[in-house]
Scaffold this motif. Structure first.
Motif, PDB file in Angstrom:
ATOM      1  N   LEU A 455       0.796  -1.230   0.000  1.00  0.00           N
ATOM      2  CA  LEU A 455       0.000   0.000   0.000  1.00  0.00           C
ATOM      3  C   LEU A 455       0.829   1.281   0.000  1.00  0.00           C
ATOM      4  CD1 LEU A 455      -2.901  -0.949   2.446  1.00  0.00           C
ATOM      5  CD2 LEU A 455      -2.855  -1.041  -0.047  1.00  0.00           C
ATOM      6  N   ALA A 456       2.015   1.263   0.581  1.00  0.00           N
ATOM      7  CA  ALA A 456       2.818   2.494   0.629  1.00  0.00           C
ATOM      8  C   ALA A 456       3.130   3.024  -0.769  1.00  0.00           C
ATOM      9  CB  ALA A 456       4.104   2.256   1.427  1.00  0.00           C
ATOM     10  N   PRO A 457       3.553   2.192  -1.735  1.00  0.00           N
ATOM     11  CA  PRO A 457       3.770   2.730  -3.083  1.00  0.00           C
ATOM     12  C   PRO A 457       2.487   3.229  -3.739  1.00  0.00           C
ATOM     13  CG  PRO A 457       4.902   0.630  -2.803  1.00  0.00           C
ATOM     14  CD  PRO A 457       3.983   0.788  -1.631  1.00  0.00           C
ATOM     15  N   ILE A 458       1.358   2.602  -3.418  1.00  0.00           N
ATOM     16  CA  ILE A 458       0.083   3.051  -3.992  1.00  0.00           C
ATOM     17  C   ILE A 458      -0.279   4.441  -3.483  1.00  0.00           C
ATOM     18  CG2 ILE A 458      -2.402   2.600  -4.026  1.00  0.00           C
ATOM     19  CD1 ILE A 458      -1.775  -0.377  -4.019  1.00  0.00           C
ATOM     20  N   PHE A 459      -0.101   4.653  -2.186  1.00  0.00           N
ATOM     21  CA  PHE A 459      -0.471   5.941  -1.604  1.00  0.00           C
ATOM     22  C   PHE A 459       0.577   7.032  -1.850  1.00  0.00           C
ATOM     23  CE2 PHE A 459      -3.057   3.400   1.645  1.00  0.00           C
ATOM     24  CZ  PHE A 459      -4.262   3.709   1.037  1.00  0.00           C
ATOM     25  N   PHE A 460       1.875   6.635  -1.882  1.00  0.00           N
ATOM     26  CA  PHE A 460       2.921   7.654  -1.832  1.00  0.00           C
ATOM     27  C   PHE A 460       3.947   7.573  -2.959  1.00  0.00           C
ATOM     28  CE2 PHE A 460       1.458   6.874   2.520  1.00  0.00           C
ATOM     29  CZ  PHE A 460       0.966   8.137   2.820  1.00  0.00           C
ATOM     30  N   GLY A 461       3.813   6.622  -3.853  1.00  0.00           N
ATOM     31  CA  GLY A 461       4.680   6.572  -5.021  1.00  0.00           C
ATOM     32  C   GLY A 461       6.155   6.547  -4.671  1.00  0.00           C
ATOM     33  N   ASP A 462       6.918   7.522  -5.172  1.00  0.00           N
ATOM     34  CA  ASP A 462       8.360   7.567  -4.954  1.00  0.00           C
ATOM     35  C   ASP A 462       8.739   7.809  -3.499  1.00  0.00           C
ATOM     36  OD1 ASP A 462       8.723   7.155  -7.650  1.00  0.00           O
ATOM     37  OD2 ASP A 462       8.975   9.278  -8.133  1.00  0.00           O
ATOM     38  N   TRP A 463       7.787   8.261  -2.697  1.00  0.00           N
ATOM     39  CA  TRP A 463       8.050   8.496  -1.281  1.00  0.00           C
ATOM     40  C   TRP A 463       7.755   7.258  -0.428  1.00  0.00           C
ATOM     41  CZ3 TRP A 463      10.299  12.774   0.767  1.00  0.00           C
ATOM     42  CH2 TRP A 463      10.437  13.878  -0.083  1.00  0.00           C
ATOM     43  N   ALA A 464       7.506   6.136  -1.068  1.00  0.00           N
ATOM     44  CA  ALA A 464       7.112   4.935  -0.327  1.00  0.00           C
ATOM     45  C   ALA A 464       8.186   4.484   0.657  1.00  0.00           C
ATOM     46  CB  ALA A 464       6.790   3.802  -1.298  1.00  0.00           C
ATOM     47  N   LEU A 465       9.456   4.503   0.253  1.00  0.00           N
ATOM     48  CA  LEU A 465      10.516   4.002   1.134  1.00  0.00           C
ATOM     49  C   LEU A 465      10.663   4.851   2.395  1.00  0.00           C
ATOM     50  CD1 LEU A 465      12.717   2.029   1.799  1.00  0.00           C
ATOM     51  CD2 LEU A 465      14.291   3.312   0.329  1.00  0.00           C
ATOM     52  N   PRO A 466      10.810   6.180   2.311  1.00  0.00           N
ATOM     53  CA  PRO A 466      10.912   6.953   3.565  1.00  0.00           C
ATOM     54  C   PRO A 466       9.659   6.857   4.421  1.00  0.00           C
ATOM     55  CG  PRO A 466      10.819   8.416   1.639  1.00  0.00           C
ATOM     56  CD  PRO A 466      11.045   7.039   1.127  1.00  0.00           C
ATOM     57  N   VAL A 467       8.479   6.781   3.789  1.00  0.00           N
ATOM     58  CA  VAL A 467       7.256   6.618   4.579  1.00  0.00           C
ATOM     59  C   VAL A 467       7.275   5.279   5.315  1.00  0.00           C
ATOM     60  CG1 VAL A 467       4.759   6.257   4.418  1.00  0.00           C
ATOM     61  CG2 VAL A 467       5.826   8.160   3.200  1.00  0.00           C
ATOM     62  N   THR A 468       7.704   4.225   4.622  1.00  0.00           N
ATOM     63  CA  THR A 468       7.777   2.901   5.232  1.00  0.00           C
ATOM     64  C   THR A 468       8.740   2.893   6.414  1.00  0.00           C
ATOM     65  OG1 THR A 468       7.242   1.793   3.157  1.00  0.00           O
ATOM     66  CG2 THR A 468       8.392   0.491   4.819  1.00  0.00           C
ATOM     67  N   LEU A 469       9.927   3.462   6.225  1.00  0.00           N
ATOM     68  CA  LEU A 469      10.887   3.521   7.326  1.00  0.00           C
ATOM     69  C   LEU A 469      10.337   4.342   8.493  1.00  0.00           C
ATOM     70  CD1 LEU A 469      14.222   3.993   5.345  1.00  0.00           C
ATOM     71  CD2 LEU A 469      13.408   1.937   6.491  1.00  0.00           C
ATOM     72  N   GLY A 470       9.624   5.424   8.170  1.00  0.00           N
ATOM     73  CA  GLY A 470       9.039   6.230   9.228  1.00  0.00           C
ATOM     74  C   GLY A 470       7.995   5.473  10.029  1.00  0.00           C
ATOM     75  N   LEU A 471       7.170   4.691   9.350  1.00  0.00           N
ATOM     76  CA  LEU A 471       6.138   3.917  10.045  1.00  0.00           C
ATOM     77  C   LEU A 471       6.754   2.799  10.878  1.00  0.00           C
ATOM     78  CD1 LEU A 471       3.443   3.775   7.235  1.00  0.00           C
ATOM     79  CD2 LEU A 471       3.260   4.965   9.426  1.00  0.00           C
ATOM     80  N   ILE A 472       7.820   2.181  10.376  1.00  0.00           N
ATOM     81  CA  ILE A 472       8.515   1.176  11.183  1.00  0.00           C
ATOM     82  C   ILE A 472       9.130   1.843  12.411  1.00  0.00           C
ATOM     83  CG2 ILE A 472      10.478  -0.415  11.223  1.00  0.00           C
ATOM     84  CD1 ILE A 472       9.895  -1.017   8.285  1.00  0.00           C
ATOM     85  N   GLY A 473       9.690   3.039  12.218  1.00  0.00           N
ATOM     86  CA  GLY A 473      10.202   3.787  13.354  1.00  0.00           C
ATOM     87  C   GLY A 473       9.122   4.124  14.361  1.00  0.00           C
ATOM     88  N   LEU A 474       7.920   4.453  13.860  1.00  0.00           N
ATOM     89  CA  LEU A 474       6.789   4.713  14.753  1.00  0.00           C
ATOM     90  C   LEU A 474       6.478   3.482  15.588  1.00  0.00           C
ATOM     91  CD1 LEU A 474       4.336   6.416  15.718  1.00  0.00           C
ATOM     92  CD2 LEU A 474       3.073   5.490  13.749  1.00  0.00           C
TER      93      LEU A 474
END
Length: 680
Positions: A455-474
């Protein structure tokens, strides 16, 4: 060598005359040897009355089927843990025909200490000297002939990962069954200072000791202070006899040093006869790498870099494969079945096409994501690096008041939270074990990461990786904060020290890694074929009835009932329904979204549909809640099993429900402040 299991019924079956036992310490390669010998790939039950898993299979020796029992890995035979009690009770009562003892050529001293205890219970032992390749690469030379002579036992060199030496190991077992005199071990004896006391205590207990217990072994264990043997002796002896024996034991409290010292002397003499090590002062590759991997600053930085690399490669390689599967397999299958069922009632076509094929098919399209993720994680584990992750997390565990051992089961949670919960059995303290169990579902398991990866690439495209790392950090931040809060309130107490031996680094073995990948994918497909099929059908039914239309369905009514809460998180009723369905299994959230957002669309996948109906702020909140949401059904069942009731599963569900909702509200409102809303 045959690897098939004999038939369970029929008059022609010839029963095995005795069992062969496979014994060794944890992480010495027992499972690899067992799988190679038997072809079985899973635990098939528990030991009677125990929670420890039991594995057994069949091998062919001299034309007859023999049962091979894989005993739990243990470091000693003192009754300090359930595994230790199981192993020694088995050796005493079952009396296997031959014990195959796996020793680690890299850490031979540690293996020999366990062997010294095994020889006190069982004399017919074949030693499999495993990891010879790793020992050679680190300059450790073990002479198998000298080792066999020093032990008085047959010794076979092994490289279990390549199946090297397995045939020779079976031949040695067969030879020992024919000629038991091939084993002439000389196990360590107690030092002279305590020898007389040992004999006196053995004589005291001899009349009362039932078969198959050897009075001399019982006396030795009494002098060691073994709690289980003390309980036995107090039960077998009269009160007066036990009082006299207990008085003598107190008089010889120093004897335990003579017993343990004799074992260490024996181990040292065997090692001196058979092992050559690199000169002192030489820095190995392991030493050099650990200067970074276990450094207080470099270690966490390396861990984050590797995690980013794993997720980045997963996105770059797996997402195109996922799209290809959806376009070439799932959608054509749905269209074909829909055409085939055109004459059938509409509800049947909807159930099969929209419920089963669309729901399950959407889940199966992220098999490439799981395959690549598990491959990369398996390579890191096989190299020895994940043990360093446990060491790094140990520092974090102490900060939240947990025993260092909690780092190990929590690390296992990266694969599955169920395994993490069950893995807490290694923690002796009930307080720390319960706290670890409550925190285990906050570790981002592979199922949550798979949902995130889709879902991260679907919602955020090229920003999927930093968003994913941020959520894991959360996730990790919430785990630490919640752990600290519980430690200072409901679970007050001191955490104890943590000792662990880090394995040497080694070249990952592709065959071993691929087996782990296959096992994970097989389990995932099994869930897709059972739990997810049932869940997808149930969700479709809830979304289709009573109707007409999805807006008038039971699922819509449930979602609308929670709409006021969902509004605070930016979630419409469909997203709320997907969250609720993830209780069955986290992957079900994907199939739920495929069903709910796919109804009425013309061959549009989630990648095309979701960005047009869910804005980035809502998408971010949905992912945040997903990562923190209540445990799945299997994890709740595991918590109940490990805690012995429904109290702690209920606490876990209530706790994480509150944490996830509050986090979802905070993330959504924060995203709105950053201007991420209003996309749909």
């Amino acid at each position: 060598m045959a690897v098939s299991e004999p038939a369970r019924s029929g008059a022609a079956e010839e029963p095995a005359t005795a069992e062969i036992a496979l014994l060794g310490q944890p992480n010495v390669g027992k499972s690899t040897v067992f799988n190679t010998l038997t072809g079985l790939r899973q635990h098939i039950g528990n030991w009677p009355g125990k929670t420890v898993g039991r594995k057994e299979g069949w091998i062919e020796l001299e034309g007859r089927q023999q049962r091979l029992v894989d005993l739990p890995g243990t470091y000693s035979l003192t009754a300090g843990s359930e595994e230790e009690r199981i192993v020694r009770d088995y050796l005493q009562h079952q009396q296997p025909e031959v014990v195959v003892f796996l020793a680690d050529a890299v850490a031979l001293e540690r293996s020999l200490y366990l062997l010294s205890e095994v020889l006190a219970l069982h004399k017919r032992v074949v030693v499999g000297l495993n990891r010879m390749d790793v020992a050679r690469r680190h300059g450790i030379h073990v002479d198998p002939q000298a080792l066999a002579q020093a032990l008085g036992l047959p010794v076979v060199t092994l490289i279990a990962r390549d199946a090297t030496g397995i045939t020779e190991l079976l031949a040695s077992v067969e030879a020992l069954r024919r000629e038991p005199q091939r084993c002439q071990p000389s196990p360590p004896q107690v030092r002279a200072r305590s020898a007389a006391a040992l004999e006196r205590i053995a004589e005291r207990i001899r009349p009362a000791a039932p078969a198959p217990y050897d009075p001399r072994w019982l006396a030795q264990k009494l002098l060691e202070g073994d709690p289980q043997v003390r309980d036995w002796a107090e039960e077998w002896l009269s009160p007066a006899e036990w009082e006299a024996l207990d008085h003598e034991l107190h008089h010889h409290e120093e004897a335990v040093l003579d017993i343990l010292g004799a074992r260490c002397d024996w181990v040292q003499s065997v090692v001196q006869a058979a092992v050559e090590r690199p000169r002192a002062g030489q820095a190995s590759w392991t030493d050099r790498l650990d200067r970074v991997a276990t450094h207080s600053v470099g270690g966490p930085a390396l861990l984050l870099a590797l995690l980013a690399g794993v997720l980045g490669l997963t996105f770059q390689i797996a997402l195109p494969l996922q799209g290809w599967l959806d376009a070439t397999v799932v959608q054509p299958a749905a269209a074909g079945v829909e055409a085939l069922l055109a004459p059938a009632p509409g509800w049947l076509s909807g159930l099969v096409v929209d419920g089963l094929i669309t729901g399950v098919g959407t889940v199966l399209t992220f098999l490439p994501i799981l395959a690549i993720f598990f491959t990369l994680m398996g390579l890191l584990e096989d190299s020895g690096y994940l043990a360093r992750v446990a060491l790094l997390l140990d520092r974090f565990m102490h900060a939240v008041g947990l025993h260092g051992k909690s780092a190990l089961p929590l690390t296992l949670g990266l694969g599955c939270n169920v395994v993490s919960v069950v893995g807490t059995r290694i923690i002796e303290s009930r307080r720390e074990r319960l706290l670890t169990i409550l925190l285990a579902p906050l570790v981002p398991c592979s199922a949550r990461l798979a949902v995130l990866a889709v879902l991260a690439p679907i919602f955020f495209g090229d920003w999927a990786l930093p968003v994913t790392l941020g959520l894991i950090g959360l996730n990790l931040a919430v785990l630490g904060g919640l752990g600290l809060l519980l430690h200072r309130t409901a679970f007050r107490g001191e955490s104890s020290a943590f000792l662990m031996e880090l394995p040497l680094y080694q070249r990952p073995h592709l065959r071993t890694t691929m087996y782990h990948v296959y096992a994970h994918l097989k389990e995932f497909v099994r869930k897709a074929g059972t739990v997810i099929v049932v869940a997808a059908a149930a969700i479709w039914a809830l979304s289709a009835f009573p109707g007409p239309g999805i807006e008038n369905s039971a699922l819509a009514q449930l979602g609308h009932g929670l709409a006021p809460l969902g509004d605070l998180m930016g979630l419409d009723w469909r997203l709320i329904a997907a969250l609720l369905s993830s209780f069955v299994a986290k992957e079900v959230a994907i199939s739920t979204l495929g069903i709910l957002y796919g109804l009425g669309e013309e061959a549009q996948g989630l990648a095309a549909t979701l960005p047009s109906v869910v804005d980035p702020a809502s998408g971010l909140a949905f992912l945040a809640v997903t990562m923190l949401f209540i445990p799945c059904m299997a994890t709740v069942a595991a918590i109940r099993q490990e805690t012995g009731g429904w109290r702690w599963p209920a606490v876990s569900v209530a706790l994480l429900l509150g944490v996830s909702v509050l986090s979802g509200i905070a993330v959504y409102q924060g995203a709105l402040l950053l201007g991420l809303g209003g996309g749909a």
